[in-house]
Design an enzyme around this catalytic site. Structure first.
Site, PDB file in Angstrom:
ATOM      1  CB  SER A 139      22.230  51.085  76.130  1.00  0.00           C
ATOM      2  OG  SER A 139      21.005  50.701  76.738  1.00  0.00           O
ATOM      3  CE1 TYR A 153      19.744  54.283  72.794  1.00  0.00           C
ATOM      4  CE2 TYR A 153      19.171  52.233  73.894  1.00  0.00           C
ATOM      5  CZ  TYR A 153      19.776  53.473  73.923  1.00  0.00           C
ATOM      6  OH  TYR A 153      20.396  53.895  75.064  1.00  0.00           O
TER       7      TYR A 153
HETATM    8  P1  NAP Z   1      19.381  62.872  77.500  1.00  0.00           P
HETATM    9  O1  NAP Z   1      19.114  63.237  78.935  1.00  0.00           O
HETATM   10  O2  NAP Z   1      18.264  62.778  76.535  1.00  0.00           O
HETATM   11  O3  NAP Z   1      20.504  63.905  76.954  1.00  0.00           O
HETATM   12  C1  NAP Z   1      20.941  63.758  75.628  1.00  0.00           C
HETATM   13  C2  NAP Z   1      22.104  64.695  75.352  1.00  0.00           C
HETATM   14  O4  NAP Z   1      22.630  64.359  74.056  1.00  0.00           O
HETATM   15  C3  NAP Z   1      21.711  66.162  75.272  1.00  0.00           C
HETATM   16  O5  NAP Z   1      22.798  66.947  75.722  1.00  0.00           O
HETATM   17  C4  NAP Z   1      21.481  66.364  73.770  1.00  0.00           C
HETATM   18  O6  NAP Z   1      21.635  67.712  73.325  1.00  0.00           O
HETATM   19  C5  NAP Z   1      22.580  65.495  73.208  1.00  0.00           C
HETATM   20  N1  NAP Z   1      22.361  65.062  71.818  1.00  0.00           N
HETATM   21  C6  NAP Z   1      21.353  64.319  71.316  1.00  0.00           C
HETATM   22  N2  NAP Z   1      21.503  64.151  69.983  1.00  0.00           N
HETATM   23  C7  NAP Z   1      22.640  64.809  69.631  1.00  0.00           C
HETATM   24  C8  NAP Z   1      23.336  65.025  68.406  1.00  0.00           C
HETATM   25  N3  NAP Z   1      22.879  64.538  67.242  1.00  0.00           N
HETATM   26  N4  NAP Z   1      24.467  65.770  68.430  1.00  0.00           N
HETATM   27  C9  NAP Z   1      24.931  66.270  69.606  1.00  0.00           C
HETATM   28  N5  NAP Z   1      24.332  66.103  70.787  1.00  0.00           N
HETATM   29  C10 NAP Z   1      23.194  65.378  70.805  1.00  0.00           C
HETATM   30  O7  NAP Z   1      20.130  61.464  77.421  1.00  0.00           O
HETATM   31  P2  NAP Z   1      20.740  60.487  78.558  1.00  0.00           P
HETATM   32  O8  NAP Z   1      19.631  59.644  79.098  1.00  0.00           O
HETATM   33  O9  NAP Z   1      21.625  61.239  79.482  1.00  0.00           O
HETATM   34  O10 NAP Z   1      21.622  59.522  77.619  1.00  0.00           O
HETATM   35  C11 NAP Z   1      23.007  59.715  77.415  1.00  0.00           C
HETATM   36  C12 NAP Z   1      23.584  58.445  76.830  1.00  0.00           C
HETATM   37  O11 NAP Z   1      23.296  57.355  77.711  1.00  0.00           O
HETATM   38  C13 NAP Z   1      22.976  58.044  75.467  1.00  0.00           C
HETATM   39  O12 NAP Z   1      23.977  57.512  74.630  1.00  0.00           O
HETATM   40  C14 NAP Z   1      21.975  56.960  75.834  1.00  0.00           C
HETATM   41  O13 NAP Z   1      21.744  56.076  74.772  1.00  0.00           O
HETATM   42  C15 NAP Z   1      22.689  56.296  76.991  1.00  0.00           C
HETATM   43  N6  NAP Z   1      21.817  55.529  77.886  1.00  0.00           N
HETATM   44  C16 NAP Z   1      20.845  56.142  78.614  1.00  0.00           C
HETATM   45  C17 NAP Z   1      20.013  55.365  79.432  1.00  0.00           C
HETATM   46  C18 NAP Z   1      18.918  55.965  80.270  1.00  0.00           C
HETATM   47  O14 NAP Z   1      18.130  55.200  80.852  1.00  0.00           O
HETATM   48  N7  NAP Z   1      18.817  57.275  80.413  1.00  0.00           N
HETATM   49  C19 NAP Z   1      20.193  53.980  79.484  1.00  0.00           C
HETATM   50  C20 NAP Z   1      21.187  53.395  78.722  1.00  0.00           C
HETATM   51  C21 NAP Z   1      21.993  54.187  77.920  1.00  0.00           C
HETATM   52  P3  NAP Z   1      20.352  68.748  73.345  1.00  0.00           P
HETATM   53  O15 NAP Z   1      20.096  69.041  74.802  1.00  0.00           O
HETATM   54  O16 NAP Z   1      20.807  69.925  72.578  1.00  0.00           O
HETATM   55  O17 NAP Z   1      19.206  67.998  72.714  1.00  0.00           O
END
Ligand code: NAP
Length: 244
Positions: A139, A153
């Site tokens: 991130s 985080y």
């Molecule tokens: P998201 O839409 O909230 O989706 C999260 C996914 O991770 C879901 O499939 C969830 O499964 C799964 N998950 C969460 N905890 C888990 C665990 N303990 N074991 C297995 N699976 C788990 O998230 P996102 O925004 O796409 O983020 C994905 C990655 O990008 C993360 O590492 C996040 O830190 C990073 N990121 C995101 C942003 C942003 O702005 N969105 C920015 C920087 C970095 P369930 O559906 O079953 O809950």
């Protein structure tokens, strides 16, 4: 070009799901991991299969080393091996200053974002063939620090970046390329989990490119890093943050 058999943690929603669709468009079969939302997993599988792709989904908590080992077993069995792993699952919790965070929260954030990445990386290091590849989803918080919101985080993502650097060197003799991406503010559900459902709409116009990013824009960077087009790229951490 090889059909990369790919495991994506957190592959059923947000950036992981978009990455899975991008893999499918390239003809790469995918194994999607999720924690508990089976409806989202079913929807992701349906979307990939409708697009002509091959996909399987497996529930596992990546913060549990036994479940991670089982997940890799299941993915290898379903796909007939593994060539690539996208370490993507991650969480935030309610925004607040560090002084107010409980030890339980700090432990959860570290386990799911950093310890779990180490567990996945360990299995990948054990199982990937020579020439395989790993991408970590970090991130922009790793370099911005997220003061007043979630420095916990941000600190775990700093750890993920260091893991990327070290593992890239450790696995280079086996021609396994290891890279990371640092997304900025991307339009997914994760912001609602932090108690900021309007974060994308509110902060988008303040960003250098004037908007938040999409999951598909991050996915494009991830699958490029995985692909043969990036054959001499390893140990790189690519900002996908709209100039932030
Ligand atoms: P998201 O839409 O909230 O989706 C999260 C996914 O991770 C879901 O499939 C969830 O499964 C799964 N998950 C969460 N905890 C888990 C665990 N303990 N074991 C297995 N699976 C788990 O998230 P996102 O925004 O796409 O983020 C994905 C990655 O990008 C993360 O590492 C996040 O830190 C990073 N990121 C995101 C942003 C942003 O702005 N969105 C920015 C920087 C970095 P369930 O559906 O079953 O809950």
């Amino acid at each position: 070009i090889r059909a990369m058999k790919t495991l994506i943690s957190g592959g059923t929603r947000g950036i992981g799901r978009a990455t899975a669709l991008d893999c499918a468009a390239r003809g790469w079969p995918v194994a999607l991991n999720y924690r508990g939302n089976a409806a989202a997993a079913d929807a992701a599988l349906a979307a990939i299969r409708e697009a002509g792709g091959t996909a399987h989904a497996f529930a596992a908590d990546v913060a549990d080393p036994a479940q991670v080992a089982r997940l890799f077993d299941q993915a290898e069995a379903a796909l007939g091996g593994l060539d690539a792993v996208v370490v993507n699952a991650g969480i935030v919790e309610q925004v607040m200053p560090l002084a107010e965070m409980t030890p339980e929260r700090l432990d959860r954030i570290v386990r799911v974002n950093l310890t779990a990445a180490l567990y996945q990386a360990r299995e990948a290091a054990r199982r990937l063939p020579d020439g395989g590849t790993i991408v970590f989803v970090s991130s922009a918080a790793a370099r911005l620090g997220s003061p007043g919101k979630y420095v916990d985080y941000a600190a775990t993502k700093g750890g993920v970046d260091t893991l990327t650097i070290g593992l890239a060197k450790e696995l280079a003799p086996r021609r396994i390329r290891v890279n990371g991406v640092r997304p900025g503010i991307i339009d997914t559900q994760i912001h609602a989990d932090g108690g900021e459902p309007d974060r994308v709409a509110e902060l988008g116009p303040t960003l250098p490119l004037g908007r938040a990013g999409t999951a598909a824009e991050v996915a494009a960077a991830i699958t490029w890093l995985m692909s043969d087009a990036a054959s001499y790229v390893s140990g790189a951490i690519l900002d996908v943050a709209g100039g932030r």
